[in-house]
Each structure stands twice: as structure tokens, then as C-alpha cells.
Design a protein around this motif. Structure first.
Motif, PDB file in Angstrom:
ATOM      1  N   SER A   1       0.851  -1.195   0.000  1.00 26.66           N
ATOM      2  CA  SER A   1       0.000   0.000   0.000  1.00 26.66           C
ATOM      3  C   SER A   1       0.884   1.241   0.000  1.00 26.66           C
ATOM      4  CB  SER A   1      -0.904   0.006   1.234  1.00 26.66           C
ATOM      5  OG  SER A   1      -0.137   0.236   2.387  1.00 26.66           O
ATOM      6  N   ASN A   2       0.292   2.377  -0.319  1.00 27.25           N
ATOM      7  CA  ASN A   2       1.040   3.639  -0.315  1.00 27.25           C
ATOM      8  C   ASN A   2       1.569   3.963   1.082  1.00 27.25           C
ATOM      9  OD1 ASN A   2       0.748   4.056  -3.020  1.00 27.25           O
ATOM     10  ND2 ASN A   2      -1.068   5.339  -2.814  1.00 27.25           N
ATOM     11  N   ASP A   3       0.790   3.621   2.109  1.00 32.84           N
ATOM     12  CA  ASP A   3       1.237   3.875   3.483  1.00 32.84           C
ATOM     13  C   ASP A   3       2.466   3.043   3.829  1.00 32.84           C
ATOM     14  OD1 ASP A   3      -0.802   5.684   3.884  1.00 32.84           O
ATOM     15  OD2 ASP A   3      -2.165   4.188   4.751  1.00 32.84           O
ATOM     16  N   GLU A   4       2.490   1.775   3.388  1.00 33.83           N
ATOM     17  CA  GLU A   4       3.648   0.919   3.649  1.00 33.83           C
ATOM     18  C   GLU A   4       4.889   1.440   2.927  1.00 33.83           C
ATOM     19  OE1 GLU A   4       2.068  -3.571   4.346  1.00 33.83           O
ATOM     20  OE2 GLU A   4       1.750  -2.731   2.346  1.00 33.83           O
ATOM     21  N   ILE A   5       4.717   1.907   1.710  1.00 33.98           N
ATOM     22  CA  ILE A   5       5.838   2.446   0.935  1.00 33.98           C
ATOM     23  C   ILE A   5       6.356   3.724   1.586  1.00 33.98           C
ATOM     24  CG2 ILE A   5       6.496   3.470  -1.281  1.00 33.98           C
ATOM     25  CD1 ILE A   5       4.528   1.451  -2.575  1.00 33.98           C
ATOM     26  N   THR A   6       5.459   4.600   1.998  1.00 35.08           N
ATOM     27  CA  THR A   6       5.847   5.849   2.658  1.00 35.08           C
ATOM     28  C   THR A   6       6.598   5.563   3.947  1.00 35.08           C
ATOM     29  OG1 THR A   6       3.926   6.955   1.715  1.00 35.08           O
ATOM     30  CG2 THR A   6       4.975   8.022   3.598  1.00 35.08           C
ATOM     31  N   LEU A   7       6.111   4.594   4.734  1.00 36.29           N
ATOM     32  CA  LEU A   7       6.780   4.227   5.977  1.00 36.29           C
ATOM     33  C   LEU A   7       8.174   3.667   5.708  1.00 36.29           C
ATOM     34  CD1 LEU A   7       6.667   3.886   9.050  1.00 36.29           C
ATOM     35  CD2 LEU A   7       5.713   1.609   8.647  1.00 36.29           C
ATOM     36  N   ALA A   8       8.297   2.804   4.707  1.00 38.07           N
ATOM     37  CA  ALA A   8       9.606   2.222   4.374  1.00 38.07           C
ATOM     38  C   ALA A   8      10.580   3.305   3.920  1.00 38.07           C
ATOM     39  CB  ALA A   8       9.447   1.159   3.295  1.00 38.07           C
ATOM     40  N   LEU A   9      10.121   4.242   3.093  1.00 34.80           N
ATOM     41  CA  LEU A   9      10.987   5.320   2.620  1.00 34.80           C
ATOM     42  C   LEU A   9      11.365   6.285   3.738  1.00 34.80           C
ATOM     43  CD1 LEU A   9       9.434   6.120  -0.874  1.00 34.80           C
ATOM     44  CD2 LEU A   9      11.581   4.947  -0.394  1.00 34.80           C
ATOM     45  N   SER A  10      10.473   6.454   4.705  1.00 37.54           N
ATOM     46  CA  SER A  10      10.770   7.391   5.793  1.00 37.54           C
ATOM     47  C   SER A  10      11.845   6.844   6.736  1.00 37.54           C
ATOM     48  CB  SER A  10       9.507   7.725   6.581  1.00 37.54           C
ATOM     49  OG  SER A  10       9.075   6.581   7.314  1.00 37.54           O
ATOM     50  N   THR A  11      12.068   5.542   6.728  1.00 36.16           N
ATOM     51  CA  THR A  11      13.088   4.968   7.600  1.00 36.16           C
ATOM     52  C   THR A  11      14.479   5.012   6.977  1.00 36.16           C
ATOM     53  OG1 THR A  11      12.701   2.729   6.763  1.00 36.16           O
ATOM     54  CG2 THR A  11      11.422   3.421   8.690  1.00 36.16           C
ATOM     55  N   LEU A  12      14.568   5.302   5.683  1.00 35.59           N
ATOM     56  CA  LEU A  12      15.878   5.386   5.033  1.00 35.59           C
ATOM     57  C   LEU A  12      16.583   6.678   5.444  1.00 35.59           C
ATOM     58  CD1 LEU A  12      15.025   4.327   1.373  1.00 35.59           C
ATOM     59  CD2 LEU A  12      16.239   2.985   3.073  1.00 35.59           C
ATOM     60  N   PRO A  13      17.881   6.622   5.729  1.00 32.91           N
ATOM     61  CA  PRO A  13      18.603   7.864   6.025  1.00 32.91           C
ATOM     62  C   PRO A  13      18.740   8.710   4.764  1.00 32.91           C
ATOM     63  CG  PRO A  13      20.116   6.002   5.977  1.00 32.91           C
ATOM     64  CD  PRO A  13      18.730   5.448   5.813  1.00 32.91           C
TER      65      PRO A  13
END
Length: 112
Positions: free
Chosen positions: A26-38
Motif C-alpha cells: 500500500s502507499n502507506d507501507e511504501i511511505t513508511l519504508a521510505l521514511s526509515t531510510l537515512p
């Protein structure tokens, strides 16, 4: 054939080795994964605004980021000593750095 430390050896058929297709994210899962990247900043350094090569550098930068954004970046280099080109994950920042270096534009990446 019996191998005591591995148990019974059986042949697998191709139909047994089918891997399931990955489930769509989902878009929320993708956003969460990208937000954890430095994130890293790609900075254009002062060598790009030297008067001798300013025209060549501005043309190369314009091709890479567009005319309006290139003008803002070069003005920031002249004013502050470095211009922010992008803030992105490390792999993408390294790609931008390599592209800028390929066009003889001095740049650096640093953690954001």
C-alpha cells in the motif's frame, strides 16, 4: 539414498519450487519504508561558480535540473558557498553526485 546428517534425500519437482508472487504494498507501507531510510544532501560546491567556467557549468547544470532550479542553485553557491541540489536516499545521492561529476561540476554528499 540415506544420509544420516541430512535426513532422506528426495528430488524436488519444478512444481514444488514455485515461489509465490510478492503481495502489492500500500502507499502507506511504501511511505513508511521510505521514511526509515537515512537521507543525504547533494551539494554543489564553490568551484561551480568560478567566473571562468560559470557559463559551461550553468549550461550543464541547466540540462540536469532545469533552468529555474539551476539559477537558484548557482545563486545559493555564490551567496552561501554551497548549493543544495537534492535531498534523497544514499544510492540516489551517489547517482546525482556521479552525474554532476561527469559534467565537471564539483559536488559533495553529506548526511541530511
Amino acid at each position: 539414498m540415506h544420509m544420516p546428517w541430512f535426513g532422506r534425500f528426495t528430488h524436488r519437482r519444478d512444481r514444488d519450487c514455485v515461489t509465490p508472487a510478492p503481495r502489492p504494498r500500500s502507499n502507506d507501507e511504501i511511505t513508511l519504508a521510505l521514511s526509515t531510510l537515512p537521507l543525504y544532501r547533494v551539494l554543489l560546491t564553490p568551484g561551480a561558480s568560478d567566473s571562468a567556467g560559470a557559463l559551461i557549468h550553468s549550461r550543464a547544470l541547466t540540462r540536469l535540473v532545469g533552468a529555474e532550479r539551476a539559477a537558484r542553485i548557482l545563486a545559493e553557491v555564490a551567496r552561501a558557498g554551497a548549493g543544495l541540489v537534492a535531498t534523497c536516499p544514499r544510492e540516489l545521492a551517489e547517482h546525482y553526485r556521479d552525474e554532476l561529476a561527469r559534467h565537471a561540476l564539483p559536488c559533495a554528499i553529506e548526511p541530511a
